[in-house]
Design an enzyme around this catalytic site. Structure first.
Site, PDB file in Angstrom:
ATOM      1  N   ASN A  16     -28.186 -50.171 -14.957  1.00 15.30           N
ATOM      2  CA  ASN A  16     -28.226 -49.034 -15.977  1.00 15.30           C
ATOM      3  C   ASN A  16     -28.554 -47.806 -15.412  1.00 15.30           C
ATOM      4  OD1 ASN A  16     -31.282 -48.516 -16.116  1.00 15.30           O
ATOM      5  ND2 ASN A  16     -31.029 -50.883 -16.880  1.00 15.30           N
TER       6      ASN A  16
ATOM      7  N   LYS B 253     -18.258 -61.952  -1.246  1.00 15.30           N
ATOM      8  CA  LYS B 253     -17.660 -60.990  -2.207  1.00 15.30           C
ATOM      9  C   LYS B 253     -16.480 -61.747  -3.001  1.00 15.30           C
ATOM     10  CE  LYS B 253     -15.333 -56.694  -2.329  1.00 15.30           C
ATOM     11  NZ  LYS B 253     -14.653 -55.845  -1.526  1.00 15.30           N
TER      12      LYS B 253
ATOM     13  N   PRO C  96     -36.323 -63.065 -18.299  1.00 15.57           N
ATOM     14  CA  PRO C  96     -37.563 -63.164 -18.787  1.00 15.57           C
ATOM     15  C   PRO C  96     -37.840 -61.755 -19.335  1.00 15.57           C
ATOM     16  CG  PRO C  96     -37.870 -63.160 -16.651  1.00 15.57           C
ATOM     17  CD  PRO C  96     -36.334 -63.240 -16.682  1.00 15.57           C
ATOM     18  N   ASP C  97     -38.720 -61.805 -20.561  1.00 10.36           N
ATOM     19  CA  ASP C  97     -38.979 -60.482 -20.981  1.00 10.36           C
ATOM     20  C   ASP C  97     -40.347 -60.302 -20.327  1.00 10.36           C
ATOM     21  OD1 ASP C  97     -40.468 -58.464 -22.458  1.00 10.36           O
ATOM     22  OD2 ASP C  97     -38.937 -58.990 -24.058  1.00 10.36           O
ATOM     23  N   ILE C  98     -40.611 -59.218 -19.398  1.00 11.61           N
ATOM     24  CA  ILE C  98     -41.832 -59.005 -18.491  1.00 11.61           C
ATOM     25  C   ILE C  98     -42.845 -58.524 -19.483  1.00 11.61           C
ATOM     26  CG2 ILE C  98     -42.497 -57.633 -16.542  1.00 11.61           C
ATOM     27  CD1 ILE C  98     -39.506 -57.361 -15.532  1.00 11.61           C
ATOM     28  N   VAL C  99     -42.709 -57.594 -20.180  1.00  8.31           N
ATOM     29  CA  VAL C  99     -43.829 -57.123 -21.198  1.00  8.31           C
ATOM     30  C   VAL C  99     -44.348 -58.159 -22.028  1.00  8.31           C
ATOM     31  CG1 VAL C  99     -42.484 -55.714 -22.604  1.00  8.31           C
ATOM     32  CG2 VAL C  99     -44.657 -54.951 -21.779  1.00  8.31           C
TER      33      VAL C  99
ATOM     34  N   PHE D  54     -42.205 -49.871 -23.835  1.00  8.02           N
ATOM     35  CA  PHE D  54     -41.182 -48.561 -24.381  1.00  8.02           C
ATOM     36  C   PHE D  54     -40.190 -49.030 -25.183  1.00  8.02           C
ATOM     37  CE2 PHE D  54     -41.892 -44.500 -22.123  1.00  8.02           C
ATOM     38  CZ  PHE D  54     -43.060 -44.675 -21.461  1.00  8.02           C
TER      39      PHE D  54
ATOM     40  N   LYS E  18     -40.613 -54.081 -32.301  1.00 10.08           N
ATOM     41  CA  LYS E  18     -41.104 -54.517 -30.988  1.00 10.08           C
ATOM     42  C   LYS E  18     -42.633 -54.692 -30.602  1.00 10.08           C
ATOM     43  CE  LYS E  18     -36.743 -53.106 -28.881  1.00 10.08           C
ATOM     44  NZ  LYS E  18     -36.094 -51.975 -28.306  1.00 10.08           N
TER      45      LYS E  18
HETATM   46  O1  C5P Z   1     -36.548 -55.269 -25.778  1.00 15.36           O
HETATM   47  P1  C5P Z   1     -36.328 -53.891 -25.121  1.00 15.36           P
HETATM   48  O2  C5P Z   1     -35.624 -54.270 -23.929  1.00 15.36           O
HETATM   49  O3  C5P Z   1     -35.740 -52.813 -26.084  1.00 15.36           O
HETATM   50  O4  C5P Z   1     -37.846 -53.613 -24.726  1.00 15.36           O
HETATM   51  C1  C5P Z   1     -38.339 -52.597 -24.112  1.00 15.36           C
HETATM   52  C2  C5P Z   1     -39.610 -52.551 -23.689  1.00 15.36           C
HETATM   53  O5  C5P Z   1     -39.713 -53.997 -22.955  1.00 15.36           O
HETATM   54  C3  C5P Z   1     -39.853 -51.849 -22.067  1.00 15.36           C
HETATM   55  O6  C5P Z   1     -41.251 -51.609 -22.227  1.00 15.36           O
HETATM   56  C4  C5P Z   1     -39.224 -52.595 -21.020  1.00 15.36           C
HETATM   57  O7  C5P Z   1     -39.786 -52.181 -19.868  1.00 15.36           O
HETATM   58  C5  C5P Z   1     -39.709 -54.111 -21.654  1.00 15.36           C
HETATM   59  N1  C5P Z   1     -38.879 -55.102 -20.994  1.00 15.36           N
HETATM   60  C6  C5P Z   1     -39.361 -56.070 -20.077  1.00 15.36           C
HETATM   61  N2  C5P Z   1     -38.760 -57.104 -19.527  1.00 15.36           N
HETATM   62  C7  C5P Z   1     -37.377 -57.234 -20.074  1.00 15.36           C
HETATM   63  C8  C5P Z   1     -36.831 -56.366 -21.067  1.00 15.36           C
HETATM   64  C9  C5P Z   1     -37.644 -55.149 -21.534  1.00 15.36           C
HETATM   65  O8  C5P Z   1     -40.417 -56.003 -19.805  1.00 15.36           O
HETATM   66  N3  C5P Z   1     -36.551 -58.317 -19.815  1.00 15.36           N
END
Ligand code: C5P
Length: 396
Positions: free
Chosen positions: A210, A289, A306-309, A323, A337
């Protein structure tokens, strides 16, 4: 390494004999690694030439508010937003009076009024002018609004008087300005910040990513360092340099960022997730490739990252800030969120506005925590970062 390294400092010069010392101040700031722009009042140009300051700062000197060409190049609002801090040296009695009245009748007063950045004045005037009730009142008013007064010093004056009103020496001014950036609010704290985009490989040469520039996360890292925190950046690939005193761990994919973040959170006080993490990655990374086939279309299967935060917050180890980049209904989605990811705080911006967000140098945000909300900006990302770190320090 000076705290002035890579800072954008606007030096304002008003009309006074001490203006000749401003040349040395510009040199001191440049030597410390700051990027300097100079704004002069017309009276200042009677004491020192714009050419001298242009040569020393390496930038054109700004003089006029009502010059269409100059405004088109870098207008007063842009200059105000550009500055991480403003120092007016010398600040004459007349300049101080105009500033205290909130006037914007020349470029320098207009820039000071339009800026949210720290503003410092180095008064320089005859001792009686400094002692006058009018100047005392003006300085008190300005100090009450958060304006810093550096000096003046006492001693022999150009007019032959002896007393308070000498401008502080340039070296001392540069040092005081440096201290402005070191708040000590997060002294002894460990801060981890994720920043930039992630790259999700498709094959050895292609990836999904992105437009995140990393600017907001890097500015937050700088602000955390300035506040005295031991700061670690976990950064996706960006084109900017990390702050000098940050520990920077470079990663590519969301999974790499996840591994680093989850390890670091075990020993961390504040975690800020500013990275634009890819929500999905290709389910398979081709070893070689991928060749163009005969088919007119191609289907990729993506799997969730995985959702890190959220996983960091689930550890309940530290104060966690996320964020939210939204294009509509910012309040609603940000609050959702905050709750869903169990964050302590969320910083939301409207990315449908091209003047702020992703690649811009400026940003405006709403911040939510508990049932509260506050707003910042639009201001430069570095000023915003300072304000956010102050809020995080208060709440954590
Ligand atoms: O759910 P969304 O992507 O809109 O959430 C944004 C927040 O979640 C940001 O703080 C982003 O750094 C964090 N995030 C994360 N891991 C992911 C997706 C989003 O830590 N896989």
């Amino acid at each position: 390494m000076s705290a002035l390294q890579n800072r954008q400092i606007l030096v304002g010069i008003s009309g006074g004999i001490a203006a000749y010392k401003s040349a040395e101040l510009v040199r001191e700031l440049s030597r410390a690694g700051a990027c300097v722009r100079v704004v002069m009042t017309r009276a200042a140009t009677e004491f020192i030439t714009p050419l001298t300051l242009q040569a020393l700062s390496g930038n054109p000197v700004h003089l006029d508010l009502l010059d269409t060409e100059a405004e088109a190049a870098m207008g007063h609002i842009e200059l105000a937003r550009w500055a991480d801090a403003i120092i007016v040296a010398p600040a004459s009695a007349n300049f101080i009076a105009r500033l205290s009245q909130g006037r914007a009748d020349d470029l320098l007063t207009a820039v000071c009024l339009a800026s949210a950045s720290p503003l410092a004045l180095a008064p320089a005037m005859n001792q009686q002018m400094w002692r006058s009730d009018a100047t005392r009142n003006n300085c008190e008013q300005l100090a009450g609004r958060g304006v810093q007064l550096f000096g003046p010093a006492e001693g022999e004056q150009a007019c032959g008087d002896v007393g308070p009103g000498r401008m502080l020496e340039p070296g001392i001014l540069a040092h005081k300005l440096e201290q402005l950036f070191d708040s000590g609010l997060l002294a002894g704290k460990k801060v981890v910040i994720t920043a930039g985009p992630t790259r999700e490989a498709l094959d050895p040469v292609r990836y999904i990513s992105n437009h995140s520039s990393g600017k907001m996360g890097y500015a937050l890292a700088q602000a955390a360092i300035d506040a005295g925190a031991d700061t670690t950046l976990v950064s996706g690939p960006v084109n900017i340099s990390p702050p000098a005193r940050a520990t920077c761990i470079n990663v590519n994919s969301a999974q790499e960022m996840y591994t680093q973040a989850l390890a670091l959170v075990q020993n961390c006080d504040i975690f800020v997730a500013a990275a634009a993490v890819a929500d999905y990655r290709p389910d398979q990374v081709a070893e070689n490739k991928i060749k163009k086939g005969d088919s007119e279309s191609m289907t990729l299967t993506l799997i969730k990252n995985p959702d890190i935060v959220a996983d960091v917050a689930a550890q309940q180890q530290c104060f966690v800030v996320g964020f939210a980049a939204e294009t509509h209904e910012v309040d609603k989605y940000a609050r959702k969120k905050l709750v869903d990811k169990q964050l302590n705080m969320i910083i939301a911006n409207d990315v449908s506005d091209p003047s702020i967000g992703f690649n811009s140098d400026n940003n405006a945000v709403n911040v939510y925590w508990d049932n509260e909300k506050t707003s910042f900006g639009p201001v430069s990302k570095s000023v915003l970062a300072k304000q956010l770190i102050e809020l995080i320090a208060q709440r954590s």
